[in-house]
Design a protein around this motif. Structure first.
Motif, PDB file in Angstrom:
ATOM      1  N   VAL A   1       0.860  -1.191   0.000  1.00 18.12           N
ATOM      2  CA  VAL A   1       0.000   0.000   0.000  1.00 18.12           C
ATOM      3  C   VAL A   1       0.889   1.232   0.000  1.00 18.12           C
ATOM      4  N   THR A   2       0.694   2.091  -0.993  1.00 12.80           N
ATOM      5  CA  THR A   2       1.481   3.322  -1.115  1.00 12.80           C
ATOM      6  C   THR A   2       0.560   4.526  -0.949  1.00 12.80           C
ATOM      7  N   LYS A   3       0.896   5.393  -0.014  1.00 12.59           N
ATOM      8  CA  LYS A   3       0.096   6.601   0.209  1.00 12.59           C
ATOM      9  C   LYS A   3       0.545   7.675  -0.783  1.00 12.59           C
ATOM     10  N   LEU A   4      -0.253   7.882  -1.799  1.00  6.02           N
ATOM     11  CA  LEU A   4       0.125   8.810  -2.868  1.00  6.02           C
ATOM     12  C   LEU A   4       0.139  10.263  -2.395  1.00  6.02           C
ATOM     13  N   ASN A   5      -0.650  10.588  -1.386  1.00  2.00           N
ATOM     14  CA  ASN A   5      -0.629  11.961  -0.854  1.00  2.00           C
ATOM     15  C   ASN A   5       0.766  12.341  -0.378  1.00  2.00           C
ATOM     16  N   GLU A   6       1.408  11.405   0.322  1.00  2.00           N
ATOM     17  CA  GLU A   6       2.732  11.688   0.879  1.00  2.00           C
ATOM     18  C   GLU A   6       3.756  11.922  -0.228  1.00  2.00           C
ATOM     19  N   GLY A   7       3.690  11.127  -1.281  1.00  2.00           N
ATOM     20  CA  GLY A   7       4.605  11.322  -2.396  1.00  2.00           C
ATOM     21  C   GLY A   7       4.407  12.679  -3.058  1.00  2.00           C
ATOM     22  N   TYR A   8       3.145  13.074  -3.190  1.00  2.00           N
ATOM     23  CA  TYR A   8       2.827  14.383  -3.776  1.00  2.00           C
ATOM     24  C   TYR A   8       3.344  15.518  -2.887  1.00  2.00           C
ATOM     25  N   ASP A   9       3.147  15.389  -1.580  1.00  2.00           N
ATOM     26  CA  ASP A   9       3.623  16.415  -0.643  1.00  2.00           C
ATOM     27  C   ASP A   9       5.144  16.506  -0.657  1.00  2.00           C
ATOM     28  N   ASP A  10       5.807  15.346  -0.748  1.00  2.00           N
ATOM     29  CA  ASP A  10       7.278  15.335  -0.772  1.00  2.00           C
ATOM     30  C   ASP A  10       7.820  16.041  -2.019  1.00  2.00           C
ATOM     31  N   MET A  11       7.179  15.797  -3.161  1.00  2.00           N
ATOM     32  CA  MET A  11       7.618  16.456  -4.398  1.00  2.00           C
ATOM     33  C   MET A  11       7.417  17.969  -4.309  1.00  2.00           C
ATOM     34  N   LYS A  12       6.278  18.373  -3.745  1.00  2.00           N
ATOM     35  CA  LYS A  12       5.990  19.807  -3.611  1.00  2.00           C
ATOM     36  C   LYS A  12       7.006  20.475  -2.677  1.00  2.00           C
ATOM     37  N   ALA A  13       7.316  19.789  -1.582  1.00  2.00           N
ATOM     38  CA  ALA A  13       8.279  20.343  -0.624  1.00  2.00           C
ATOM     39  C   ALA A  13       9.668  20.476  -1.250  1.00  2.00           C
ATOM     40  N   GLU A  14      10.049  19.491  -2.054  1.00  2.00           N
ATOM     41  CA  GLU A  14      11.364  19.534  -2.701  1.00  2.00           C
ATOM     42  C   GLU A  14      11.442  20.672  -3.716  1.00  2.00           C
ATOM     43  N   LEU A  15      10.379  20.885  -4.459  1.00  2.00           N
ATOM     44  CA  LEU A  15      10.360  22.000  -5.412  1.00  2.00           C
ATOM     45  C   LEU A  15      10.416  23.345  -4.691  1.00  2.00           C
ATOM     46  N   ASP A  16       9.664  23.459  -3.583  1.00  2.00           N
ATOM     47  CA  ASP A  16       9.717  24.689  -2.798  1.00  2.00           C
ATOM     48  C   ASP A  16      11.142  24.954  -2.314  1.00  2.00           C
ATOM     49  N   LYS A  17      11.795  23.898  -1.874  1.00  2.00           N
ATOM     50  CA  LYS A  17      13.158  24.015  -1.367  1.00  2.00           C
ATOM     51  C   LYS A  17      14.124  24.503  -2.437  1.00  2.00           C
ATOM     52  N   GLN A  18      13.921  24.030  -3.667  1.00  2.00           N
ATOM     53  CA  GLN A  18      14.829  24.382  -4.756  1.00  2.00           C
ATOM     54  C   GLN A  18      14.517  25.740  -5.379  1.00  2.00           C
ATOM     55  N   LEU A  19      13.257  26.171  -5.331  1.00  2.00           N
ATOM     56  CA  LEU A  19      12.858  27.360  -6.076  1.00  2.00           C
ATOM     57  C   LEU A  19      12.651  28.618  -5.228  1.00  2.00           C
ATOM     58  N   LEU A  20      12.294  28.432  -3.958  1.00  2.00           N
ATOM     59  CA  LEU A  20      11.966  29.598  -3.132  1.00  2.00           C
ATOM     60  C   LEU A  20      13.190  30.094  -2.352  1.00  2.00           C
ATOM     61  N   ASP A  21      13.149  31.368  -2.009  1.00  2.00           N
ATOM     62  CA  ASP A  21      14.246  31.933  -1.217  1.00  2.00           C
ATOM     63  C   ASP A  21      14.088  31.541   0.249  1.00  2.00           C
ATOM     64  N   LYS A  22      15.131  31.764   1.042  1.00  2.00           N
ATOM     65  CA  LYS A  22      15.166  31.320   2.436  1.00  2.00           C
ATOM     66  C   LYS A  22      14.068  31.970   3.278  1.00  2.00           C
ATOM     67  N   LYS A  23      13.813  33.245   3.032  1.00  2.00           N
ATOM     68  CA  LYS A  23      12.811  33.953   3.817  1.00  2.00           C
ATOM     69  C   LYS A  23      11.418  33.355   3.586  1.00  2.00           C
ATOM     70  N   THR A  24      11.110  33.116   2.325  1.00  2.00           N
ATOM     71  CA  THR A  24       9.798  32.533   1.997  1.00  2.00           C
ATOM     72  C   THR A  24       9.672  31.128   2.577  1.00  2.00           C
ATOM     73  N   LEU A  25      10.749  30.360   2.484  1.00  2.00           N
ATOM     74  CA  LEU A  25      10.737  29.011   3.039  1.00  2.00           C
ATOM     75  C   LEU A  25      10.511  29.034   4.547  1.00  2.00           C
ATOM     76  N   LYS A  26      11.129  29.982   5.211  1.00  2.00           N
ATOM     77  CA  LYS A  26      10.983  30.107   6.648  1.00  2.00           C
ATOM     78  C   LYS A  26       9.536  30.421   7.022  1.00  2.00           C
ATOM     79  N   ASN A  27       8.910  31.318   6.262  1.00  2.00           N
ATOM     80  CA  ASN A  27       7.510  31.661   6.508  1.00  2.00           C
ATOM     81  C   ASN A  27       6.593  30.462   6.276  1.00  2.00           C
TER      82      ASN A  27
END
Length: 345
Positions: free
Chosen positions: A42-68
């Motif tokens: 059983v694979t929880k697809l929500n978690e995979g989607y959230d992980d991808m979104k978090a990784e993109l945020d980490k790569q694309l957003l600046d530190k201040k925005t990430l902190k907020n």
């Protein structure tokens, strides 16, 4: 040269013995394979989607925005914990689940062996407010194989669990017979659907054998035990009976589709023709034009989306690295099936 000839002969014998032993081990393993249980993942697809979104945020957003964002996430988590404690006392209804199954069909509908296990597992825990989504890809195949596959999907309907079939590429002939069981059919814009018809072909080499002075004797008990053959001489009576069998199977196919989707103009649709997704919507073959990805993503926010996969136990042949022979056998069966398929959807 004599030494090389002897050495080559020795190698040939060695390879022959190894192949015989391999086939014997594969046969023994095949007889034991049925008794070994498979595994359900059983694979929880929500978690995979959230992980991808978090990784993109980490790569694309600046530190201040990430902190907020991190602060907002912690705040939201605290609120969720409070609501969870409160709902635990008030016995709030559990979150809706969406179960995702995959069916990739071949000419024999071989994937039904794993799908039946997945459906059994899902029905043991699913509730009426949940939903089952089948991502279906198939161009059709033998009647009995796809008839069983459609019957497996009917188990979901009979359990009063909403069933959605998503088609991204093709659900034709037997594939559409499966799809039409669903409460809702979703198709990608260029997915191919339809082909509500029956086809059969039988090669005949009787004239070639006759020229070579080779006789073929076929003995049957029962007037229509064998209507057309590959080796013997076919008769007009046999051809007519074979064609009648095709018409009867086609009528059965049409009645089944009509019972599942009464909104269809079955006489105009059941011509063996196919339509792309948007055209299929106009002809009421599908209900929504959308990719399966878009449909699943639309549920991630408020639904627990899980993919259920059943894996058959590995046979001895695979463990010994003899899967090549199994693949070769499957390829040969597929090739012969395409040449000699009878009454196929």
């Amino acid at each position: 040269m004599e030494f090389l000839a002897d050495y080559a002969g020795f190698l040939l014998k060695l390879v022959s013995v190894a192949l015989v032993i391999g086939f014997l081990l594969a046969a023994v393993a095949g007889s034991k394979k049925k008794s070994q249980p498979g595994s359900l993942s059983v694979t929880k697809l929500n978690e995979g989607y959230d992980d991808m979104k978090a990784e993109l945020d980490k790569q694309l957003l600046d530190k201040k925005t990430l902190k907020n964002l991190a602060k907002e996430k912690k705040k939201q988590e605290k609120q969720d914990k409070k609501l969870h404690k409160k709902s635990a006392k008030e016995e709030e209804p559990s979150k809706k689940r969406l179960y995702v199954l995959d069916f990739d069909g071949d000419i024999k509908a071989s994937a039904v062996s794993t799908m039946r296990e997945e459906i059994t597992a899902v029905l043991s825990v699913a509730k009426p407010e949940d939903e089952v989504v089948v991502r279906l890809e198939s161009g059709g195949g033998v009647v009995h194989g796809y008839g069983l596959a459609a019957s497996q999907l009917q188990r979901i309907r009979e359990a009063k669990i909403p069933l959605t079939v998503c088609v991204d590429k093709v659900a034709a002939s037997g594939g559409y017979m499966m799809a039409c069981v669903a409460d809702k059919i979703i198709a990608a814009p260029f997915a191919i659907l339809g082909s509500i018809g029956v086809v059969a072909q039988v090669p005949n080499v009787h004239r070639l054998l006759d020229k070579s002075l080779i006789d073929v004797e076929l003995h049957t008990a029962g007037r229509y035990k064998r209507t057309l053959t590959m080796l013997g001489k076919n008769t007009d009576e046999g051809r007519e009976k074979f064609k009648q069998d095709l018409e009867d199977t086609h009528d059965l196919f049409k009645r089944f589709v009509s019972a599942q989707r009464p909104q269809l103009d079955i006489e105009n649709i059941a011509t063996g023709d196919t339509w792309y997704g948007s055209e299929a919507l106009d002809n009421k073959l599908v209900d929504v034009v959308m990719t399966s990805d878009a449909y699943l993503v639309s549920h991630y926010a408020d639904t627990e989306v899980v993919q259920v996969t059943y894996k058959q136990p590995k046979g001895m042949a695979e463990r010994l690295g003899l899967s090549f022979f199994s693949a070769l056998e499957q390829k040969a069966v597929s090739w012969v099936g395409k040449l000699t398929q009878s009454r196929g959807y």
